[in-house]
Design a protein around this motif. Structure first.
Motif, PDB file in Angstrom:
ATOM      1  N   ARG A 105      -0.409  -8.452  -0.073  1.00 42.17           N
ATOM      2  CA  ARG A 105       0.364  -8.090  -1.272  1.00 42.17           C
ATOM      3  C   ARG A 105       0.440  -6.580  -1.447  1.00 42.17           C
ATOM      4  N   THR A 106      -0.691  -5.914  -1.275  1.00 39.05           N
ATOM      5  CA  THR A 106      -0.719  -4.459  -1.448  1.00 39.05           C
ATOM      6  C   THR A 106       0.168  -3.770  -0.417  1.00 39.05           C
ATOM      7  N   SER A 107       0.059  -4.221   0.832  1.00 35.93           N
ATOM      8  CA  SER A 107       0.868  -3.614   1.896  1.00 35.93           C
ATOM      9  C   SER A 107       2.356  -3.837   1.652  1.00 35.93           C
ATOM     10  N   PHE A 108       2.707  -5.010   1.151  1.00 32.77           N
ATOM     11  CA  PHE A 108       4.114  -5.304   0.860  1.00 32.77           C
ATOM     12  C   PHE A 108       4.639  -4.375  -0.229  1.00 32.77           C
ATOM     13  N   LEU A 109       3.871  -4.211  -1.306  1.00 32.22           N
ATOM     14  CA  LEU A 109       4.306  -3.345  -2.401  1.00 32.22           C
ATOM     15  C   LEU A 109       4.410  -1.894  -1.947  1.00 32.22           C
ATOM     16  N   LEU A 110       3.458  -1.452  -1.113  1.00 30.96           N
ATOM     17  CA  LEU A 110       3.531  -0.090  -0.593  1.00 30.96           C
ATOM     18  C   LEU A 110       4.763   0.100   0.285  1.00 30.96           C
ATOM     19  N   ALA A 111       5.090  -0.925   1.092  1.00 34.89           N
ATOM     20  CA  ALA A 111       6.276  -0.829   1.951  1.00 34.89           C
ATOM     21  C   ALA A 111       7.543  -0.734   1.105  1.00 34.89           C
ATOM     22  N   VAL A 112       7.613  -1.512   0.034  1.00 36.75           N
ATOM     23  CA  VAL A 112       8.771  -1.458  -0.857  1.00 36.75           C
ATOM     24  C   VAL A 112       8.902  -0.085  -1.489  1.00 36.75           C
ATOM     25  N   ALA A 113       7.764   0.511  -1.866  1.00 30.17           N
ATOM     26  CA  ALA A 113       7.801   1.806  -2.550  1.00 30.17           C
ATOM     27  C   ALA A 113       8.091   2.958  -1.602  1.00 30.17           C
ATOM     28  N   ILE A 114       7.620   2.866  -0.351  1.00 30.60           N
ATOM     29  CA  ILE A 114       7.696   4.027   0.537  1.00 30.60           C
ATOM     30  C   ILE A 114       9.071   4.191   1.163  1.00 30.60           C
ATOM     31  N   LEU A 115       9.841   3.112   1.325  1.00 30.90           N
ATOM     32  CA  LEU A 115      11.164   3.230   1.948  1.00 30.90           C
ATOM     33  C   LEU A 115      12.112   4.121   1.137  1.00 30.90           C
ATOM     34  N   PRO A 116      12.281   3.874  -0.183  1.00 32.54           N
ATOM     35  CA  PRO A 116      13.145   4.805  -0.933  1.00 32.54           C
ATOM     36  C   PRO A 116      12.587   6.214  -1.002  1.00 32.54           C
ATOM     37  N   LEU A 117      11.256   6.348  -0.962  1.00 26.33           N
ATOM     38  CA  LEU A 117      10.658   7.676  -0.990  1.00 26.33           C
ATOM     39  C   LEU A 117      11.021   8.464   0.257  1.00 26.33           C
ATOM     40  N   LEU A 118      10.936   7.828   1.422  1.00 23.99           N
ATOM     41  CA  LEU A 118      11.227   8.573   2.652  1.00 23.99           C
ATOM     42  C   LEU A 118      12.719   8.887   2.775  1.00 23.99           C
ATOM     43  N   VAL A 119      13.603   7.990   2.292  1.00 23.79           N
ATOM     44  CA  VAL A 119      15.034   8.294   2.304  1.00 23.79           C
ATOM     45  C   VAL A 119      15.326   9.474   1.373  1.00 23.79           C
ATOM     46  N   THR A 120      14.692   9.466   0.198  1.00 22.73           N
ATOM     47  CA  THR A 120      14.875  10.566  -0.746  1.00 22.73           C
ATOM     48  C   THR A 120      14.352  11.882  -0.166  1.00 22.73           C
TER      49      THR A 120
ATOM     50  N   ILE B 172       9.841  16.899  10.765  1.00 26.20           N
ATOM     51  CA  ILE B 172       9.934  16.010   9.603  1.00 26.20           C
ATOM     52  C   ILE B 172      10.869  14.846   9.912  1.00 26.20           C
ATOM     53  N   GLY B 173      11.922  15.102  10.708  1.00 26.99           N
ATOM     54  CA  GLY B 173      12.806  14.021  11.115  1.00 26.99           C
ATOM     55  C   GLY B 173      12.096  12.984  11.956  1.00 26.99           C
ATOM     56  N   VAL B 174      11.248  13.423  12.890  1.00 27.86           N
ATOM     57  CA  VAL B 174      10.496  12.487  13.728  1.00 27.86           C
ATOM     58  C   VAL B 174       9.626  11.577  12.872  1.00 27.86           C
ATOM     59  N   SER B 175       9.117  12.108  11.772  1.00 29.39           N
ATOM     60  CA  SER B 175       8.233  11.316  10.913  1.00 29.39           C
ATOM     61  C   SER B 175       8.943  10.138  10.258  1.00 29.39           C
ATOM     62  N   PHE B 176      10.271  10.214  10.165  1.00 25.42           N
ATOM     63  CA  PHE B 176      11.025   9.189   9.434  1.00 25.42           C
ATOM     64  C   PHE B 176      10.831   7.805  10.041  1.00 25.42           C
ATOM     65  N   ALA B 177      11.033   7.681  11.347  1.00 28.33           N
ATOM     66  CA  ALA B 177      11.018   6.363  11.977  1.00 28.33           C
ATOM     67  C   ALA B 177       9.631   5.748  11.959  1.00 28.33           C
ATOM     68  N   GLY B 178       8.584   6.601  11.996  1.00 29.70           N
ATOM     69  CA  GLY B 178       7.236   6.065  12.052  1.00 29.70           C
ATOM     70  C   GLY B 178       6.912   5.151  10.894  1.00 29.70           C
ATOM     71  N   ILE B 179       6.945   5.696   9.693  1.00 33.45           N
ATOM     72  CA  ILE B 179       6.559   4.893   8.536  1.00 33.45           C
ATOM     73  C   ILE B 179       7.625   3.868   8.193  1.00 33.45           C
ATOM     74  N   SER B 180       8.900   4.157   8.519  1.00 27.66           N
ATOM     75  CA  SER B 180       9.948   3.171   8.233  1.00 27.66           C
ATOM     76  C   SER B 180       9.797   1.949   9.124  1.00 27.66           C
ATOM     77  N   ILE B 181       9.425   2.144  10.411  1.00 29.13           N
ATOM     78  CA  ILE B 181       9.177   1.006  11.295  1.00 29.13           C
ATOM     79  C   ILE B 181       8.044   0.161  10.742  1.00 29.13           C
ATOM     80  N   ALA B 182       6.941   0.810  10.345  1.00 22.68           N
ATOM     81  CA  ALA B 182       5.795   0.078   9.814  1.00 22.68           C
ATOM     82  C   ALA B 182       6.177  -0.692   8.555  1.00 22.68           C
ATOM     83  N   ALA B 183       6.963  -0.056   7.677  1.00 20.01           N
ATOM     84  CA  ALA B 183       7.356  -0.725   6.436  1.00 20.01           C
ATOM     85  C   ALA B 183       8.304  -1.886   6.699  1.00 20.01           C
ATOM     86  N   LEU B 184       9.275  -1.692   7.594  1.00 16.80           N
ATOM     87  CA  LEU B 184      10.225  -2.768   7.886  1.00 16.80           C
ATOM     88  C   LEU B 184       9.547  -3.947   8.581  1.00 16.80           C
TER      89      LEU B 184
END
Length: 429
Positions: free
Chosen positions: A200-215, A73-85
């Motif tokens: 626009r959709t990808s931007f909003l998803l990136a904004v939403a997914i970052l706090p979700l993965l930190v939580t 689960i830790g390895v999964s963190f950087a994957g989606i966070s890199i894509a979102a950032l």
């Protein structure tokens, strides 16, 4: 070369060479060995593992499986966070690794879920009881609802939407998978209006997914950090420590995966170059420094001001039973940080050195996960129990290696079905 004129075989899709066949065969064989080991455990029970109840049974109910739940689960963190950032901050140097990072997130989360099932003596009963007796206020419930369900679902949605344009482009070329690409594109036509809506959709998803993965990762840390009666776990640093170490291990995996993609798909080398590895190395180095600081503070606090059981655990980590794991992880992480500092000071970054950093930080992450889980169960009891012992058997090791091979096999096969490196971004209309 434009997207329209580039053959899908030029990006590795549909092209199977001797190296690909050999890698697939080896990985599949290891997966089969892991499946055989799990069948033995399923038939005979967890007596074939090194897991035992703590206290009077003199063992630890959590071991290699739970350690790798946290690791995967830790390895999964950087994957989606890199894509979102990359989406939020327009980090163009990392754009070529976004899809493999997103894929790594999904695969790692699934492997984490499989590790949970391996840990359960009766997995079907465990799944049933989750819905019957789950307590929403428990961090365990949060781990399954946020990590195994919400986080995975959000990652799948992000991965699907991010791939629609490439699916449309792939569907323009005759192939056996043309119907699959058309299904994935889902009516996408790459017009100016659709590109704007997609952005626009990808931007909003990136904004939403970052706090979700930190939580989600903080919740996993709280599974340990909120156990006040368990020395070695009860700490305010558990949640942020889980987040930081997750970033370190995930970035290391992406560096190794990017190098493998360059090896298997030579055409990707022009897209995944030194600038990409330079940023991965910098991020890995910085997060590695932060985690070393967290470790120092944790050891000093528990060793100096902790009660007797806390101080005993620190002694076991520094000088006792678990010292090889502790110092092995610390040395590996320090070497990775040192490699990053040396390259940064010289102003020259090497792909091989960054890959070495990625391997070292994952060795450190595995070692750290082991010493987070087991010492507090074998030696950390506040009750008058004898010290326990935990030694994993070949069954546990084979299952974990089988799961890791399964993840690698999925990524390899996917790279033959769909571009693992996003296609050029120039518009087609």
């Amino acid at each position: 070369m434009s997207v329209q004129s580039r053959s899908y075989r030029d990006i590795g899709v549909g092209r199977w060479g001797p190296l690909s066949f050999l890698s697939t065969a080896v990985l599949a064989a290891v997966v089969v060995v892991g499946a055989v080991a799990y069948s033995r455990q399923f038939i005979h029970g967890e007596i074939v593992t090194g897991l035992r109840d703590w206290g009077t049974a003199g063992g630890a109910p959590w071991g290699l499986y739970i350690s790798f739940v946290v690791y995967f689960i830790g390895v999964s963190f950087a994957g989606i966070s890199i894509a979102a950032l990359v989406r939020l901050l327009r980090i163009t140097a990392l754009e070529p690794v976004t899809r493999m990072a997103e894929l790594l997130t999904i695969v790692s989360l699934v492997l984490g879920a499989f590790s949970v099932l391996a840990d359960l003596g009766q997995p079907l009963r465990g799944i049933t009881n989750l819905f019957r007796y789950a307590r929403p206020q428990s961090p365990f419930f949060g781990t399954f609802s946020l990590v195994m369900a919400g986080y995975l679902f959000a990652s799948l949605v992000y991965f699907y939407l991010a791939g629609r344009r490439d699916a449309y482009l792939m569907a323009q070329q005759p192939s056996r998978l043309q119907a699959f690409y058309r299904w994935w594109a889902a009516g996408y036509r790459d017009s100016a209006a659709e590109r704007a809506r997609h952005e626009r959709t990808s931007f909003l998803l990136a904004v939403a997914i970052l706090p979700l993965l930190v939580t989600a990762h903080s919740t996993l840390g709280l599974v340990f950090g909120l156990m006040g009666g368990r020395p070695g776990w009860f700490s305010a640093l558990q949640a942020p420590g889980f987040v930081v170490l997750a970033g370190v291990s995930g970035l290391g995996h992406i560096a190794v995966l990017a190098a493998l993609v360059r090896w298997f798909i030579p055409e990707a080398r022009e897209r995944i170059g030194v600038p990409t590895f330079r940023l991965l190395g910098i991020f890995t180095m910085v997060l590695g420094m932060v985690y070393l600081y967290f470790t120092l503070i944790e050891v000093l606090t528990a060793g100096y001001a902790g009660h007797a059981q806390e101080q005993e655990l620190v002694r076991l980590l520094l000088l006792g039973t678990y010292a090889p794991y502790f110092w092995g992880g610390i040395v590996a992480l320090a070497l990775a940080v040192g490699l990053g500092l040396a390259q940064g000071l010289r102003g020259r970054w090497s792909i091989g050195a960054v890959v070495a950093m990625g391997i070292l930080v994952n060795i450190a992450a595995i070692a750290k996960r082991l010493i987070i889980v087991t010492p507090s169960l074998t030696h950390g009891s506040l009750l008058p129990y004898e010290d326990g012992v935990y030694v994993p058997t070949w069954v546990e090791v084979a299952i974990i290696i089988g799961l890791m091979s399964l993840g690698a096999l999925v990524i390899l096969v996917f790279s033959k079905l769909f571009p693992v490196v996003p296609l050029d971004s120039e518009p087609t209309s």
